[in-house]
Design a protein around this motif. Structure first.
Motif, mmCIF file in Angstrom:
data_model
loop_
_atom_site.group_PDB
_atom_site.id
_atom_site.type_symbol
_atom_site.label_atom_id
_atom_site.label_comp_id
_atom_site.label_asym_id
_atom_site.label_seq_id
_atom_site.Cartn_x
_atom_site.Cartn_y
_atom_site.Cartn_z
ATOM 1 N N SER A 285 -0.090 4.535 6.028
ATOM 2 C CA SER A 285 -1.194 3.580 6.022
ATOM 3 C C SER A 285 -0.725 2.196 5.617
ATOM 4 O O SER A 285 0.169 2.050 4.777
ATOM 5 C CB SER A 285 -2.290 4.069 5.063
ATOM 6 O OG SER A 285 -3.361 3.167 5.036
ATOM 7 N N LYS A 286 -1.324 1.197 6.240
ATOM 8 C CA LYS A 286 -1.137 -0.202 5.870
ATOM 9 C C LYS A 286 -2.505 -0.818 5.643
ATOM 10 O O LYS A 286 -3.448 -0.524 6.378
ATOM 11 C CB LYS A 286 -0.437 -0.984 6.983
ATOM 12 C CG LYS A 286 1.059 -0.803 7.103
ATOM 13 C CD LYS A 286 1.581 -1.734 8.198
ATOM 14 C CE LYS A 286 3.091 -1.646 8.315
ATOM 15 N NZ LYS A 286 3.594 -2.571 9.374
ATOM 16 N N ARG A 287 -2.600 -1.686 4.661
ATOM 17 C CA ARG A 287 -3.861 -2.396 4.421
ATOM 18 C C ARG A 287 -3.672 -3.870 4.758
ATOM 19 O O ARG A 287 -2.674 -4.485 4.380
ATOM 20 C CB ARG A 287 -4.326 -2.228 2.980
ATOM 21 C CG ARG A 287 -5.543 -3.075 2.638
ATOM 22 C CD ARG A 287 -6.347 -2.480 1.515
ATOM 23 N NE ARG A 287 -6.991 -1.242 1.937
ATOM 24 C CZ ARG A 287 -7.825 -0.541 1.165
ATOM 25 N NH1 ARG A 287 -8.080 -0.958 -0.066
ATOM 26 N NH2 ARG A 287 -8.383 0.565 1.615
ATOM 27 N N PHE B 143 0.861 -1.175 0.000
ATOM 28 C CA PHE B 143 0.000 0.000 0.000
ATOM 29 C C PHE B 143 0.898 1.226 0.000
ATOM 30 O O PHE B 143 1.977 1.183 0.575
ATOM 31 C CB PHE B 143 -0.889 -0.032 1.257
ATOM 32 C CG PHE B 143 -2.070 0.891 1.186
ATOM 33 C CD1 PHE B 143 -2.064 2.082 1.890
ATOM 34 C CD2 PHE B 143 -3.176 0.561 0.435
ATOM 35 C CE1 PHE B 143 -3.157 2.940 1.849
ATOM 36 C CE2 PHE B 143 -4.269 1.409 0.382
ATOM 37 C CZ PHE B 143 -4.256 2.596 1.086
ATOM 38 N N ASP C 41 -7.813 -1.048 7.341
ATOM 39 C CA ASP C 41 -6.674 -0.145 7.175
ATOM 40 C C ASP C 41 -6.139 0.264 8.545
ATOM 41 O O ASP C 41 -6.910 0.569 9.462
ATOM 42 C CB ASP C 41 -7.075 1.110 6.394
ATOM 43 C CG ASP C 41 -7.409 0.796 4.943
ATOM 44 O OD1 ASP C 41 -6.929 -0.245 4.454
ATOM 45 O OD2 ASP C 41 -8.158 1.574 4.330
ATOM 46 N N THR D 214 -3.761 3.138 10.082
ATOM 47 C CA THR D 214 -3.210 4.427 9.670
ATOM 48 C C THR D 214 -2.708 5.219 10.872
ATOM 49 O O THR D 214 -3.112 4.984 12.016
ATOM 50 C CB THR D 214 -4.260 5.280 8.927
ATOM 51 O OG1 THR D 214 -5.236 5.757 9.862
ATOM 52 C CG2 THR D 214 -4.945 4.478 7.841
ATOM 53 N N LYS E 49 -11.219 -6.349 4.371
ATOM 54 C CA LYS E 49 -10.002 -5.551 4.533
ATOM 55 C C LYS E 49 -10.174 -4.545 5.660
ATOM 56 O O LYS E 49 -11.287 -4.110 5.973
ATOM 57 C CB LYS E 49 -9.673 -4.818 3.230
ATOM 58 C CG LYS E 49 -10.804 -3.945 2.710
ATOM 59 C CD LYS E 49 -10.540 -3.431 1.322
ATOM 60 C CE LYS E 49 -11.728 -2.618 0.799
ATOM 61 N NZ LYS E 49 -11.517 -2.142 -0.573
#
Length: 302
Positions: free
Chosen positions: A151-153, A6, A138, A140, A136
């Protein structure tokens, strides 16, 4: 959960305001040839640049674990427990968990100590019965200054169940003719006849385990007791006088709740499944699950 690639960071609304302030200061410094304004401008820009790597590293070593959510009724809130795990040797600050599929529901934790974890609960409303997947989430953070958001997903395979909304007439039907005269349930044993034993299923109450057999070295077995079903109510999908399928299921859901509350043995008949009469939490949730997952397309009324 497995993290997906991401974009590591993107500017926030505060970044646009910062650019406007820096541009204004640059214009003032150049037009007035003021060394003090130049010094303040470069100091502010330096603080901004130094904050960027701090924002990017604030999510390093941080992962998510989504736990199972308890079933709920349509229209009520779903409570989704989430654990934020910090495997790094530094404390992480100002971390948000966002659920994009639920109107961007978000919750924030201010601090996750090093090599530790923090728990939070995402709460969001649901309106449709059935089994819903959480695909999913997120993770953040815009710590420390809020000008850039990292951010990471994460991809999840977790799901939750939504029962139909109970509605309709609470009076139970009087049709008792659809079931046999005897049935077997996992009862208390007080006033019931012993009907034998069966293999123990993990997760069941241990109150009915045949401990004497276990002491003799035998495997875990559960005692069963026979009770009479005279008076057991049949909750029949085909006998509910509504044309709309969802109204039928809502009425059956209300009857299941009322029958369990009144300790009235009940069974359920749907176009796709039939559940024998019983009582107890296991039977209660089994009926509600069947109602939640019911897809009665193409059925014919009897």
């Amino acid at each position: 959960m497995k993290a997906r690639k991401f974009p590591p960071a993107y500017p926030t609304g505060a970044f646009a305001a910062l650019l406007f302030v820096l541009a204004t200061m640059w214009y003032a410094a150049s037009s007035q040839n003021s060394a003090a304004i130049y010094l303040l401008l470069f100091l502010l820009a330096s603080v901004f640049l130094v904050s960027i790597p701090n924002t990017l590293t604030n999510l390093a070593g941080v992962t998510l674990r989504v736990e199972s959510a308890k079933p709920t009724f349509a229209g009520d809130e779903v409570c989704l427990p989430v654990e934020i795990m910090n495997s790094s040797r530094a404390t992480r600050y100002g971390i948000e968990v966002i659920l994009p599929d639920a109107d961007k529901t978000r919750e924030r934790v201010d601090c996750v100590p090093r090599e530790s974890a923090a728990r939070l609960t995402l709460r969001f409303a649901t309106h449709h019965r059935g089994e819903h997947k959480i695909e999913k989430l997120d993770l953040t953070s815009c710590y420390p200054l809020g000008f850039v958001r990292a951010s990471k997903r994460f991809v999840s395979n977790q799901s939750y169940l939504v029962y139909p909304k109970p509605a309709g007439n609470p009076q139970l039907p009087t049709n008792h003719s659809r079931f046999a005269d005897s049935w077997i349930q996992q009862g208390s044993g007080h006033g019931d006849d012993f009907a034998g034993v069966r293999d123990y299923v993990p997760g069941e109450s241990q109150r009915h385990i045949d401990w004497k057999a276990v002491a003799r070295g035998q495997p875990l077995m559960t005692k069963e007791f026979a009770a009479e079903t005279k008076g057991a109510v049949c909750l029949n999908f085909f006998e509910v006088r509504f044309a709309d399928v969802e109204r039928k299921l809502s009425q059956l859901t209300l009857w299941v709740i009322e029958a369990e509350r009144a300790r009235q043995p009940y069974g359920l008949r749907l176009p796709t499944v039939e559940i024998s009469p019983a009582l107890g939490q296991m039977h209660f949730h089994s009926c509600l699950r069947a109602l939640s997952l019911c897809r009665p397309t193409g059925y014919e009324h009897e």
